[in-house]
Design an enzyme around this catalytic site. Sequence first.
Site, PDB file in Angstrom:
ATOM      1  N   ARG A  79      -8.320  -4.043   2.373  1.00 47.91           N
ATOM      2  CA  ARG A  79      -8.907  -4.988   4.380  1.00 47.91           C
ATOM      3  C   ARG A  79      -7.735  -6.199   4.410  1.00 47.91           C
ATOM      4  NH1 ARG A  79     -14.749  -4.560   6.819  1.00 47.91           N
ATOM      5  NH2 ARG A  79     -14.565  -2.428   7.072  1.00 47.91           N
ATOM      6  N   LYS A 102       5.441 -12.076  20.118  1.00 45.19           N
ATOM      7  CA  LYS A 102       5.268 -13.621  20.948  1.00 45.19           C
ATOM      8  C   LYS A 102       6.405 -13.665  20.310  1.00 45.19           C
ATOM      9  CE  LYS A 102       2.236 -17.206  21.458  1.00 45.19           C
ATOM     10  NZ  LYS A 102       0.995 -18.360  20.840  1.00 45.19           N
ATOM     11  N   THR A 125       2.503   2.475   2.225  1.00 40.32           N
ATOM     12  CA  THR A 125       4.870   2.505   2.999  1.00 40.32           C
ATOM     13  C   THR A 125       5.378   1.723   1.469  1.00 40.32           C
ATOM     14  OG1 THR A 125       3.219   1.867   4.628  1.00 40.32           O
ATOM     15  CG2 THR A 125       5.609   1.432   4.730  1.00 40.32           C
ATOM     16  N   HIS A 129      -4.361  21.674  49.947  1.00 37.85           N
ATOM     17  CA  HIS A 129      -4.192  19.915  50.744  1.00 37.85           C
ATOM     18  C   HIS A 129      -5.831  19.519  50.228  1.00 37.85           C
ATOM     19  CE1 HIS A 129      -2.002  20.563  54.009  1.00 37.85           C
ATOM     20  NE2 HIS A 129      -0.852  20.485  52.805  1.00 37.85           N
ATOM     21  N   GLY A 172       0.496  -1.041   0.296  1.00 39.96           N
ATOM     22  CA  GLY A 172      -0.080  -0.155  -0.004  1.00 39.96           C
ATOM     23  C   GLY A 172       0.876   1.486  -0.200  1.00 39.96           C
ATOM     24  N   ARG A 213       9.254  13.781  41.251  1.00 43.47           N
ATOM     25  CA  ARG A 213      10.248  13.088  41.622  1.00 43.47           C
ATOM     26  C   ARG A 213       9.591  11.809  42.820  1.00 43.47           C
ATOM     27  NH1 ARG A 213      10.835  18.838  43.939  1.00 43.47           N
ATOM     28  NH2 ARG A 213       8.606  18.957  43.564  1.00 43.47           N
ATOM     29  N   ARG A 242     -21.514  16.988  61.477  1.00 45.25           N
ATOM     30  CA  ARG A 242     -21.214  18.006  61.121  1.00 45.25           C
ATOM     31  C   ARG A 242     -21.422  18.855  61.751  1.00 45.25           C
ATOM     32  NH1 ARG A 242     -22.905  18.397  56.110  1.00 45.25           N
ATOM     33  NH2 ARG A 242     -22.829  15.975  55.926  1.00 45.25           N
TER      34      ARG A 242
END
Length: 518
Positions: free
Chosen positions: A71, A144, A44, A279, A42, A222, A439
Site C-alpha cells: 500500500r 501539474k 512492473t 422523432h 512490484g 458528424r 389532452r
Amino acid sequence: MGVNKNLMSKIKKALISLSNKDNLKNLLTCLRKHKIQIISSGGTYKAIKKLKFKCLEVSDFTNSPEILDGRVKTLHPKIHAGILNKRKNKKHIQQLKENNFENIDLVIVNFYPFEETIKNTKDHKKIIENIDVGGPTMVRAAAKNYDDVTVITSVDQYDDLISQLNTNKGSTSVDFRQKMSKIAFSETAYYDALISNYFNKLTNDDFPKKKILASNLIDKLRYGENPHQHGAIYSSSKELKLKQLNGKQLSYNNFNDIFAALTISKSLSKNNGVVIVKHANPCGVSIRKNNVECYKSALACDPVSAFGGIVSCNFKVSAKLATELNKIFLEVIVANGFDNSALKILKKRKNIRLIDATNFNKTENLKIMSNNEDFLIQNDDKINFQTKDFKVVSKLKPSSSQMKNLIFAFNICRYVKSNAIVLAHENSIVGIGSGQPSRLDSCEIAINKMKKFVNPDDDIVAASDAFFPFVDGIEKLIQSGVSAVIQPAGSIRDKEIIKFANETGTILVFSKTRHFRH
C-alpha cells in the site's frame, strides 16, 4: 543555433508503475536507446526484468522498503520531490541537493483496474484493495508539473512518446507534455468518479451533495440535431452495447431514436414485439406472436410516419421479415441479431443502418437532462406493470384479453410525449396522439390516425398518461368506438369520469401511478 525553448531538458529518469503491462518492450527499447534510467516496483519491476532491461527498484531508489502489503511504496518524498520540483527554481534546486533527491522527468503510470473489478465482483474488500492511491498521486504530481515532467497514462500513448523521444533526441515538447497533462487529469478525475459512484450506489444515494459523471467518448458525430450543431456520444462503459453491422455512421438523431425505440422494446416480453419510432416518439407498436404479422401490424398503425423511421425488433430478424422490412425506406433496423440470410437481403440497401442490440439491456442508471450549467436527474420510469397496480372502478369489468390490452396500451403510453393518448386493438397500437398541450387534442389526433390507417370495428381500448381533467376527452374516445379506458387516478373530477363511464357502459380502469414524459 539557438536552444528550442519548447523542449524540456533531456529525460534522465523515468518512473514506471503499471497494472496494464501490454506493449512494454518497444517502450523500454526506446528508453534504453536514449539512456533513460528506469525506476519501478512490484509487478512492473518484475515484468521489466523479465524482458531483460535494467531497472532500479523503488525501494532501492528511496532507501525505504515497501510496507503495508504494497500500500505504501511510491508515497515517498524522494519520489514526489523528484517529480514536483521546478527545474529553474533555485530554491527547489537547493532543497533537492540538501536532501540528496534527484529529478524524475518521465512518469508512466496506469491505475489498478478498479472499473474492471466492480464489473467482475461484489466482494467489497477486493474492490477496496483495487482503489489505487500511489498511481493517481504520481500522475497528478507529474501533470501539474508538465513544464518539466512528461506524464503517460495509457498504453495507447506509447507510440507518441516514442516518436517524441526519437524526434527530440530524448526530450519532449511542451505542447506534447501539456496534452498528456490534460489527458492525465481527465484520467484521475474519471477514476475518482468511478470510486465516488461506487460508494453512492453502495449506500443507495442517487442524489449526493456532489454528483460526478464518469463517461468515455465513443464517437464524435458528424453533427448534432442540425448541421450547425456539434455532437458526440459518450458512455459510462468503454463501448456501446450496440453493434453496427451495416450502413453509414449513426447520427445524433439516429442515436436518440434508437434509444427511444430500445427503451420501449425492452419493456416488452422477452423476444416479443416490434416498435417503430420517428422523432423519438413511437408511431407503431405490436406484440403479436408471429414476428412478420407483428411488424405488419406495427407498421399499419401509421405507415406514413414510419417512412424514414427506426424499427426495433425485440427478437432475431429472419429472411421472411427482412423481405418485408425492405419494402419501405427505413433509416435504422435494430434487432436481437439477424439471420445470415436476412443480412444478405437487408444489405442490398447499402446505407441502411443495421444494429445488433443482443447485448443491450436497460440498467438502473439515472436519466439526465442538461441545460446550460444545470442538469436534472431522475430515476427512470420503468415500473413493471402488473394487474395489482390497477383498479377497475366501473360497473362493467374487463375480460382478461381487454385487461391485457389496457396494460399494453398504458405501458406504451408512458413512452409517448405528454399529453399522451394511445389506442390499442388485439395486441397492437392503432392510434397515438402525442406532445399536445391539450389532452383533448391528443385524443383527436389518436382517433384520426386510427380512422385513417386501421379503423377496427370493436374492442378498442385507450390509455392516457395522466387523468382526464374533464369528461370531454373520455367522451370523444367513447364516441370513436373505444370500449375501455385506462388512466391514472387523482383528478378532483374522478367521480364524474366514473359516473360517465357507467352511464355509457364503458370499462374504466384507474392506475395508481402517473406517467408524464416531457
